[in-house]
Design an enzyme around this catalytic site. Structure first.
Site, PDB file in Angstrom:
ATOM      1  CD  GLU A  81      -2.506   1.843   0.662  1.00  0.00           C
ATOM      2  OE1 GLU A  81      -3.343   1.063   0.158  1.00  0.00           O
ATOM      3  OE2 GLU A  81      -2.430   3.062   0.374  1.00  0.00           O
ATOM      4  CG  ASP A 129      -8.734  -3.210  -2.446  1.00  0.00           C
ATOM      5  OD1 ASP A 129      -9.577  -2.531  -3.051  1.00  0.00           O
ATOM      6  OD2 ASP A 129      -8.748  -3.378  -1.202  1.00  0.00           O
ATOM      7  CG  ASP A 156     -12.927   5.380  -8.562  1.00  0.00           C
ATOM      8  OD1 ASP A 156     -13.401   4.235  -8.632  1.00  0.00           O
ATOM      9  OD2 ASP A 156     -13.402   6.271  -7.837  1.00  0.00           O
TER      10      ASP A 156
END
Lengths: 303, 303
Positions: free
Chosen positions: A128, A178, A181
């Site tokens: 992440e 994941d 947009d």
């Protein structure tokens, strides 16, 4: 519905009766639609600007807590189970024996938790960009982070594209993207170059799963993802669709892509007590989610 | 989504930037949620109070025209195809040879149009309480009404419950209940007594289809429909779920109920040029829609 509506409908004196500060409201410009959730308070539970984005958490009245990044709703306590289950279990039940899993993005750790429900999984690396998202999730969505301490989990905070460029050939069985947009930073995660690197890192038997927007209002985006995945060398590409009430149109999708030796149909879920406990996913739902509506099947076949 | 949002997000000066009059906004009290559509103009294209309700038509920016009854959104030009197809084709492909069809409600005539796409159908009676809804649909949604002149169609404007009480035993093969939500007048269409009358009018081989609300936010309503249908003498009851972006939660359902001799699985769609042209429905989607998420399958099995 809404017989006992707390706010006024069209035609009433809006300025007097409707106070938008009582709601989280998210317009979707490309659909001309708006989604809102009634808030317990207009004051966020959490509000910070990280190095990458504006992170907020609100307490809604009926949807639990709400995670918002740069004013876009990321998840609610009420319905995130559908998204997280459908982004993880279909790909994990497609690969015959997933051991090494990579999650790109997914800082709320909901995907990580679902991945680690599978006993075959020996390691799951989550990459992440923004560590603050994970720290905020740990505080305000502890249920999503309950597997963060699993010895099989590795949390890295860095750029997903750099990570995958440095990963070895065929070093993962499953990659799950994941992402937010396809705008700003996240746009690169929807590119042919990125898919090509995923193909290399997965090898012939691996399977990729990405969140792929709304079948109704982002049909072109979905078709573009399929086209770029095939161009990047994935011979098998298929979409799954599922409801997601807090995302634009209430309808969302994931797209799976596999190499020449990848399975396409789901294997049966492990029977008995070792089977992951799910609230949305089961094998029949998996197969059903792959049966695409006529308009979507035609659009995806046209490219 | 919503990067180029035309209205302001949480935290901005709402009163200055957001004018609710530019939107059709519908709160859903039981979910604490709000759905909105950007309007071309706050002035409705049509606005009348019939003997039964307030009927309005608005022009939205991206969802076509919008039909609103008593301030609740009934349909949009953009996504009504999903609802109408899923309320009609599954039941018509479940009955082996549907000839005589009854539609209760459905004044916009969208169900009637889909029913009459089936060549086996010899007659379709639509029983709508409010003639004005149909007249408004004929003017503003002519595409939904294109089968109203079909010689097989009969449009009646009267109470659906009185109609069915007077109908003969086993006088219809298929009944479709395209009702509003189970409040006010429409609540009687969700009752055991009504289902019992449907059972009598359908006989052993007939099949009933009703709209049955949101699987996510009306789970109890859906479970109640199943319970009352079984209590009314239908041995076979099954739900289908599908997206519907303009209804609360963006996720909706239909429930099918059949007598002892009714088929449950869909027959194949007629091949070739006689097959109805659909945008959402196909046989695989039909089967997929019957595969229920874990939480819903458990809830419906619990009653």
């Amino acid at each position: 519905m809404g017989g006992d509506a707390p706010i006024a409908p069209v035609g009433a004196d809006w300025r007097r009766l409707f106070d938008p500060r009582d709601w989280f409201l998210e317009p979707c410009a490309e659909a001309g639609s708006l989604f809102g959730l009634a808030l317990e308070s207009p004051e966020p539970l959490h509000d910070e600007r990280s190095a990458f984005q504006h992170i907020q958490v609100f307490q809604s009245r009926h949807y639990g807590r709400v995670l918002v990044l740069d004013r876009i709703l990321m998840l609610t306590g009420r319905d995130n189970f559908i998204y997280h289950e459908m982004l993880t279990h279909p790909v994990l039940y497609t690969h015959p024996h997933p051991r090494r899993v990579l999650v790109i993005g997914g800082g709320d750790c909901g995907c990580l938790r679902e991945v680690l429900r599978h006993e075959t999984v020996e390691s799951c690396v989550q990459v992440e960009l923004d560590e603050r998202v994970t720290r905020v999730a740990e505080r305000w969505f502890p249920e999503l982070c309950e597997a963060n301490g699993d010895p099989r989990a590795t949390l890295r905070f860095e750029d997903g594209i750099s990570f995958i460029e440095q990963a070895g050939d065929a070093s993962f069985d499953v990659i799950i993207v994941d992402s937010t947009d396809p705008i700003g930073q996240a746009a690169r995660l929807f590119s042919r170059g990125f898919y090509h690197e995923c193909r290399r890192v997965l090898g012939e038997a691996g399977v990729l799963a990405v969140q792929s927007e709304s079948p109704l209002i982002h049909t072109d985006v979905l078709a573009g993802i399929h086209r770029e995945m095939r161009a990047a060398g994935f011979p098998q590409v298929s979409a799954l669709q599922f409801p997601q009430s807090s995302y634009p149109s209430g309808w969302w999708s994931a797209t799976l892509a596999g190499g020449a030796k990848a399975h396409k149909a789901p294997r049966a879920a492990a029977p008995g007590r070792n089977r992951p406990v799910t609230r949305y996913y089961n094998s029949a739902v998996h197969r059903g989610a792959m049966e695409l509506p006529e308009f979507l099947a035609r659009r995806l076949a046209a490219d």
